[in-house]
Write a protein that holds these residues in place. Structure first.
Motif, PDB file in Angstrom:
ATOM      1  N   ALA A 141     -42.921  19.309  29.634  1.00  0.00           N
ATOM      2  CA  ALA A 141     -44.231  18.602  29.271  1.00  0.00           C
ATOM      3  C   ALA A 141     -45.342  17.960  30.394  1.00  0.00           C
ATOM      4  O   ALA A 141     -44.416  17.250  31.291  1.00  0.00           O
ATOM      5  N   VAL A 142     -46.559  17.740  30.463  1.00  0.00           N
ATOM      6  CA  VAL A 142     -47.292  16.585  31.666  1.00  0.00           C
ATOM      7  C   VAL A 142     -47.823  16.631  30.215  1.00  0.00           C
ATOM      8  O   VAL A 142     -48.556  17.174  29.897  1.00  0.00           O
ATOM      9  N   ILE A 143     -48.027  14.477  30.839  1.00  0.00           N
ATOM     10  CA  ILE A 143     -48.489  14.057  30.022  1.00  0.00           C
ATOM     11  C   ILE A 143     -49.575  13.592  31.325  1.00  0.00           C
ATOM     12  O   ILE A 143     -48.876  12.752  32.811  1.00  0.00           O
ATOM     13  N   LYS A 144     -50.803  12.982  31.038  1.00  0.00           N
ATOM     14  CA  LYS A 144     -51.708  12.017  31.667  1.00  0.00           C
ATOM     15  C   LYS A 144     -51.530  10.145  30.629  1.00  0.00           C
ATOM     16  O   LYS A 144     -51.841  10.493  29.773  1.00  0.00           O
ATOM     17  N   LYS A 145     -51.722   9.023  31.174  1.00  0.00           N
ATOM     18  CA  LYS A 145     -51.164   7.978  30.607  1.00  0.00           C
ATOM     19  C   LYS A 145     -52.660   7.169  31.005  1.00  0.00           C
ATOM     20  O   LYS A 145     -52.899   7.860  32.610  1.00  0.00           O
TER      21      LYS A 145
END
Length: 139
Positions: A132-136
């Motif tokens: 998964a790729v997440i932007k905080k």
């Protein structure tokens, strides 16, 4: 739920969430999504399938990954940018699925976090594997 700051998230950090998949989960998911594939809903049909019994929707089970990402790691104030999923084995009604996410990469300039995502059943068999790729966007 306490929000994790981006700076406090490190490569190798991991979190998990487990849930036993119930008849109600499968029926409710079918009703919410409109996916009434008989391998999920019809016991007689499923007996003749390669699985020999009803199985949970793959996307229902993969939703456990979202639960970990949204509530634990990276947690609140995170945007889900992408997910790669490989369905490896079926999850049957009554199975306990455990989703585990592990930070594998951080891109500080964009505050983007890549995580290995795995779901296993109660026997330790990998049923879903991916990333998964997440932007905080919070702290």
């Amino acid at each position: 739920m306490k929000e994790l700051a981006y700076a406090d998230i490190n490569i190798g950090d991991s979190a998990s969430f487990a849930k036993t998949i119930t008849e109600g989960d499968v029926v409710n998911y079918a009703g919410l999504t409109g996916d009434f594939n008989p391998v999920h809903i019809d016991a007689e049909y499923a007996k003749e399938s390669m699985f020999k019994e009803r199985i949970a929707h793959g996307m229902l089970v993969s939703g456990l990954i979202s639960a970990v990402l949204g509530t634990q790691l990276p947690g609140a104030n995170s945007l889900y940018l992408g997910q790669d999923l490989k369905f490896k084995a079926p999850v049957k009604i009554g199975d306990t699925a455990t989703a585990t996410v592990t930070v594998t990469e951080k891109r500080d300039d964009k505050r983007i976090i890549t995580l290995k995502t795995t779901v296993t059943n109660q026997d330790g068999v990998v049923v879903i594997d991916g990333s998964a790729v997440i932007k905080k966007v919070g702290l």
